[in-house]
Write a protein that holds these residues in place. Structure first.
Motif, mmCIF file in Angstrom:
data_model
loop_
_atom_site.group_PDB
_atom_site.id
_atom_site.type_symbol
_atom_site.label_atom_id
_atom_site.label_comp_id
_atom_site.label_asym_id
_atom_site.label_seq_id
_atom_site.Cartn_x
_atom_site.Cartn_y
_atom_site.Cartn_z
ATOM 1 N N UNK A 93 0.802 -1.212 0.000
ATOM 2 C CA UNK A 93 0.000 0.000 0.000
ATOM 3 C C UNK A 93 0.843 1.275 0.000
ATOM 4 N N UNK A 94 1.738 1.384 -0.977
ATOM 5 C CA UNK A 94 2.592 2.571 -1.035
ATOM 6 C C UNK A 94 1.858 3.707 -1.747
ATOM 7 N N UNK A 103 6.088 -2.995 6.470
ATOM 8 C CA UNK A 103 4.790 -2.648 5.871
ATOM 9 C C UNK A 103 4.087 -3.867 5.288
ATOM 10 N N UNK A 104 4.781 -4.997 5.279
ATOM 11 C CA UNK A 104 4.120 -6.213 4.794
ATOM 12 C C UNK A 104 3.281 -6.807 5.930
ATOM 13 N N UNK A 122 -3.810 -14.594 7.722
ATOM 14 C CA UNK A 122 -2.434 -14.869 7.299
ATOM 15 C C UNK A 122 -2.123 -16.356 7.315
ATOM 16 N N UNK A 123 -1.390 -16.809 6.291
ATOM 17 C CA UNK A 123 -0.887 -18.182 6.326
ATOM 18 C C UNK A 123 0.266 -18.247 7.332
ATOM 19 N N UNK A 166 0.515 -9.721 -0.652
ATOM 20 C CA UNK A 166 -0.168 -8.624 0.019
ATOM 21 C C UNK A 166 -1.416 -9.077 0.750
ATOM 22 N N UNK A 167 -2.011 -8.141 1.465
ATOM 23 C CA UNK A 167 -3.237 -8.452 2.195
ATOM 24 C C UNK A 167 -4.396 -8.614 1.217
ATOM 25 N N UNK A 168 -5.329 -9.497 1.559
ATOM 26 C CA UNK A 168 -6.524 -9.704 0.745
ATOM 27 C C UNK A 168 -7.635 -8.797 1.287
ATOM 28 N N UNK A 169 -7.624 -7.550 0.833
ATOM 29 C CA UNK A 169 -8.551 -6.566 1.401
ATOM 30 C C UNK A 169 -10.012 -6.889 1.121
ATOM 31 N N UNK A 170 -10.255 -7.521 -0.009
ATOM 32 C CA UNK A 170 -11.646 -7.879 -0.326
ATOM 33 C C UNK A 170 -12.180 -8.897 0.672
#
Ligand SMILES: Nc1ncnc2c1ncn2[C@@H]1O[C@H](COP(=O)(O)OP(=O)(O)O)[C@@H](O)[C@H]1O
Ligand SMILES: [Mg+2]
Lengths: 318, 246
Positions: free
Chosen positions: A2-3, A179-180, B105-106, B116-120
């Motif tokens: 999310x940069x 940030x991860x 998270x796995x 990345x995060x799965x925002x959906x």
């Protein structure tokens, strides 16, 4: 991760400003001595980043970071000076030894909670101080330490460029890493370890990974510092004051933010430098303790939060 | 998506206190079972042993064919069992979305870093338990007890369980919030989820379960259809004080 655009802008500005510092010396706007102070600040910044990766988020407070820094510093110093290993090889080896050695020694401690971890790390620093003096003093230099270690740069400007490049690379790398989702998991771990485990994540593995990154940075910075100074003195390295300097830099800058500890390191280094003419002795440390306390009461989240808040207010007004 | 949860001859002693006394029961795939009993009966302690947060003194726990009694908590969660806590355990300084993210998270640092995060999915889970879109960026400090229980549900669901253990999910909730959580449980049941539910609110519990198990002082005292268990003399004596309408 999310940069956003302002992340790029801020990093761009920081990197440009830091790399242009020597030009201020050329223009006569800054003394060479200031550049040397900035070199010290860069190394302290790396130590504080290293501390922050492990302790800033997880709440596992390390009181023994010089233990890790010491493995890196002694590792490359002994390898290069006593065994003639070229520096290009001795530094990576020293970093590797720091990561493996540190993990083997401290992994059991990572299984125990909070304050015990702090005590164990402190004990290992002291132990290492004693050990380097008695075990193979022909290699470690005993109480007197080592000197005549190969230096990598000549002159303040080169020394600065090396230190600042390393520091910026380390800061950017760790900042991105935090940030991860790994960074989020470390925050969560510091807030409720049982719930992290109850969310299906192995907490010991998270702590061990944070430790490895921390040890990597500590070993790297320790190794490069010894090749900058050209010498190594155990009393100064394993001093409780150096532990406090690292922790205070991270805390007043803003624990858990990576950039905060960098700000804190520069603030603290210059504060000590300015105080030197007035207070030559150890009482300087009292003063920075007081400054840290006042700052902490004003904003417990540190300089980073103060700047962030200021920028947000400016932004809101514009 | 379901699996059978089996508890066999489980015993847990805390010093001289026997919190779980030779407990055996099975929850079949897709079934929903209520676990009832007075305060201190040992309901939460059974959950803690199923999750591996407390090691049993003796006995076994199986998920499907596999014995899980010796596994770590994360390993059990990977096998498909997950719980909510009676006292909600949010991460107080990160947002609702990030709280759910931790559950999603796995258990692999490499994947945490590279993906990345799965925002959906975070949003989907938050909305499913009854959060509004605007709640995603709030921190638990700003949440009511009802919201904290929703967050427990969301984070538990995020681990993709086959069997869910719900501990006092209705405690401290408003009527509206109880309806939201009940509807969610019903919907998950329709999808085949297996449940073991602890609740003092019997009125809210009854429609959510296929049968009930009553325990007192760590010992099972009745098991069967809800109405039969509630009618059981021992249950009335220990739990309802010998009468009254629950
Ligand atoms: N960690 C512990 N140490 C000692 N005793 C405990 C512990 N946890 C629970 N107990 C005791 O075990 C009994 C059962 O507790 P619990 O499982 O929380 O009951 P319930 O959830 O049915 O109200 C209680 O008497 C409680 O005091
Ligand atoms: Mg309970």
């Amino acid at each position: 991760m999310n940069l956003r655009w302002y992340h790029f802008a801020a990093w761009g500005a920081l990197i440009a400003a830091m790399l242009l510092m020597p030009r201020l010396v050329d223009l006569g706007l800054m003394g060479r001595g200031t550049l040397r102070t900035m070199i010290q600040a860069c190394y302290l910044a790396m130590f504080a980043i290293s501390w922050d990766v492990l302790s800033g988020r997880t709440g596992y407070i390390s009181f023994g970071h010089p233990f890790l820094i010491g493995i890196g510093a002694y590792g490359t110093a002994i390898l290069s000076k006593k065994f003639g290993v070229p520096v290009e090889l001795s530094i990576p080896l020293a970093v590797l030894i720091t990561m493996i050695g540190g993990l083997v020694v401290l992994l059991p401690a990572l299984r125990i909670k909070g304050s015990y971890f702090a005590l164990v790390t402190l004990a290992f620093m002291e132990l290492m101080y004693q050990l380097v003096q008695v075990i193979r003093p022909d290699l470690t230099g005993g109480t007197r330490g080592l000197s005549g270690i190969k230096t990598l740069t000549r002159g303040a400007e080169n020394g600065y460029m090396l230190a600042v490049s390393l520091m910026l690379a380390v800061a950017l790398g760790c900042w991105l890493l935090m940030r991860t989702r790994f960074g989020t998991a470390l925050w969560a771990l510091g807030q409720n370890e049982e719930a992290v485990s109850g969310s299906g994540l192995s907490t010991i593995r998270l702590k061990a990974m944070a430790f490895l990154v921390s040890a990597f940075v500590a070993g790297l910075a320790g190794a490069f510092l010894v090749h900058y100074n050209g010498s190594l003195a155990p009393r100064a390295m394993f001093d409780i004051n150096s532990v406090f300097t690292i922790i205070v830099a991270a805390l007043i800058g803003g624990a858990g933010t990576i950039l905060g500890p960098v700000l804190g390191a520069f603030f603290l280094t210059f504060l000590l430098e300015w105080l030197r003419p007035f207070l030559p002795g150890a009482e300087r440390f009292l003063v920075y303790g007081a400054v840290a306390l006042v700052l902490y009461m004003y904003q417990p989240k540190g300089i980073y939060a103060i700047i962030e808040g200021g920028l947000k207010r400016l932004w809101g007004r514009a | 998506m379901s699996a059978r949860l089996q508890v066999s001859n489980l015993v847990k002693r805390f010093g001289g206190l026997t919190a779980t006394n030779d407990m055996s029961f099975t929850v079949e795939p897709g079934e929903s079972v209520g676990l009832i009993g007075p305060n201190g009966a040992g309901k939460t302690t059974i959950f803690s042993q199923i999750m591996g947060e407390h090691r049993q003194t003796s006995g076994q726990i199986h998920m499907g064919e596999q014995e899980i009694s010796a596994l770590s908590t994360p390993a059990r969660i990977r096998r498909g069992v997950s719980r909510t806590y009676q006292v909600p355990r949010p991460f107080p300084e990160i947002t609702v979305a990030e709280n759910i993210r931790v559950g999603l998270m796995p258990d692999s640092v490499w994947q945490m870093v590279t993906r990345g995060a799965d925002r959906d999915r975070e949003r989907e889970l938050a909305l499913a338990v009854g959060f509004a879109e605007a709640d995603l960026d709030r921190t638990p400090a700003e949440l009511s007890m009802g919201d904290l229980r929703k967050l427990e549900m969301a984070r538990t669901l995020a681990t993709d369980p086959k069997v869910m253990l719900l501990d006092e999910v209705f405690a401290g909730l408003t009527v509206g919030e109880i309806a939201t959580i009940s509807a969610l449980v019903q919907k998950l049941r329709d999808q085949g989820m297996t449940f073991l539910i602890v609740s003092h609110d019997l009125k809210a519990l009854e429609p959510l379960i296929d049968r009930a198990i009553a325990i007192d002082r760590g010992t099972k005292i009745a098991e069967g259809a809800y109405s039969e268990v509630i009618a059981d003399a021992g249950v009335r004596a220990s739990y309802l004080g010998g009468g009254g309408d629950a």
